[in-house]
Write an enzyme that holds these catalytic residues in place. Structure first.
Site, mmCIF file in Angstrom:
data_model
loop_
_atom_site.group_PDB
_atom_site.id
_atom_site.type_symbol
_atom_site.label_atom_id
_atom_site.label_comp_id
_atom_site.label_asym_id
_atom_site.label_seq_id
_atom_site.Cartn_x
_atom_site.Cartn_y
_atom_site.Cartn_z
ATOM 1 N N ASN A 7 42.968 26.089 39.281
ATOM 2 C CA ASN A 7 43.138 26.827 38.019
ATOM 3 C C ASN A 7 42.804 25.999 36.784
ATOM 4 O O ASN A 7 42.665 26.554 35.682
ATOM 5 C CB ASN A 7 44.564 27.365 37.900
ATOM 6 C CG ASN A 7 44.836 28.559 38.786
ATOM 7 O OD1 ASN A 7 45.977 28.846 39.132
ATOM 8 N ND2 ASN A 7 43.788 29.272 39.194
ATOM 9 N N ASP A 46 48.847 37.822 41.653
ATOM 10 C CA ASP A 46 47.477 38.002 41.177
ATOM 11 C C ASP A 46 47.379 39.264 40.328
ATOM 12 O O ASP A 46 48.114 40.229 40.547
ATOM 13 C CB ASP A 46 46.532 38.100 42.382
ATOM 14 C CG ASP A 46 45.079 37.884 42.011
ATOM 15 O OD1 ASP A 46 44.812 37.425 40.877
ATOM 16 O OD2 ASP A 46 44.209 38.170 42.854
#
Length: 259
Positions: free
Chosen positions: A80, A32
């Site tokens: 996503n 991340d």
């Protein structure tokens, strides 16, 4: 026994002493912070993803050198797809670039590629790159580099339950015989046996949540959250996270040996 450095400070390169007998067999990482890394440098988000790909290469070799058996990287989630189209298109191209440039190094380091997720929903070029990487590294018997690509844990569990229900319907399995091992075998981590479950889960960039990742498999995993954004994550950061792991008393629901 251990010398620690601040796992939140990528600039701190103090040596870490690790016990080679207690290296986590399966390390999973939620990578991340690529976008925030780029924003802090006034760069487009895709620049962060590109630098993040370079970090994947470095950490793969570092983990292999440490003796990790399985390295699972959360590369692209089923959620996503909600990101901007240009960013998604770039992310779909990344596996092509990654494998085109890195497979020779993977073979040299005896690393085998595995991918879990709904790969058949990916663009054709991405699917082909994945298939080629798996085929090209199939004879490697060192560390497994396992990418979670178009993966979501809830979807994985639903798919696993459907498989089990079909076995029951077909008379291959009795309801009373369903146990933990049945579910393990129905999940996407089954090919990683006996290392289905991560010993250590790391999330970068300061976020402290699981984000629909390996929810069944991390029941007894040790969790480490670091403020370091993924493009800044180094071999030294990985070692610090493993040192943190080694400092803990894993009880698996039982009592500590010290009590």
């Amino acid at each position: 026994m251990f010398a620690f450095f601040n796992k939140n400070d990528p600039a701190d390169n103090t040596d870490v002493q690790l016990d080679p007998e207690r290296i986590p067999a399966h390390v999973a990482i939620i990578m991340d912070g690529n976008g925030r890394w780029a924003k802090a440098r006034h760069l487009p988000r895709v620049a962060g993803h590109k630098e993040g790909m370079n970090t994947v290469k470095k950490i793969t070799i570092a983990a292999s050198d440490l003796g990790v058996k399985v390295l699972t990287l959360y590369a692209f989630s089923t959620e996503n797809w909600k990101r901007p189209t240009d960013e998604v298109n770039y992310l779909m191209q990344l596996p092509v670039s990654f494998f085109d440039t890195f497979v020779p190094d993977l073979i040299k380091n005896n690393v085998r590629v595995q991918v879990m997720g709904y790969v058949d929903h990916l663009p054709e070029a991405t699917q082909k790159a994945v298939q080629n990487a798996i085929a090209d590294t199939k004879d490697c018997d060192g560390m497994v580099l396992n990418f979670a690509l178009n993966y979501g844990s809830r979807a994985e569990i639903v798919t696993g339950v459907q498989k089990i229900a079909q076995q029951v319907q077909d008379g291959q399995l009795a309801v009373g015989d369903i146990d933990d091992a049945t579910i393990d075998a129905a999940l996407m981590t089954a090919p990683l046996a006996p290392y289905n479950d991560p010993d250590l889960l790391i999330r970068t960039s300061g976020e402290e949540r699981i984000s629909n990742f390996l929810m069944w498999q991390i029941a007894y995993s040790e969790l480490v959250f670091t403020d370091v954004k993924w493009p800044d994550f180094t071999a030294a950061t990985l070692q610090a996270c493993i040192a943190d792991f080694q400092s803990r008393d894993r009880r698996f629901g039982g009592l500590s040996d010290h009590k």
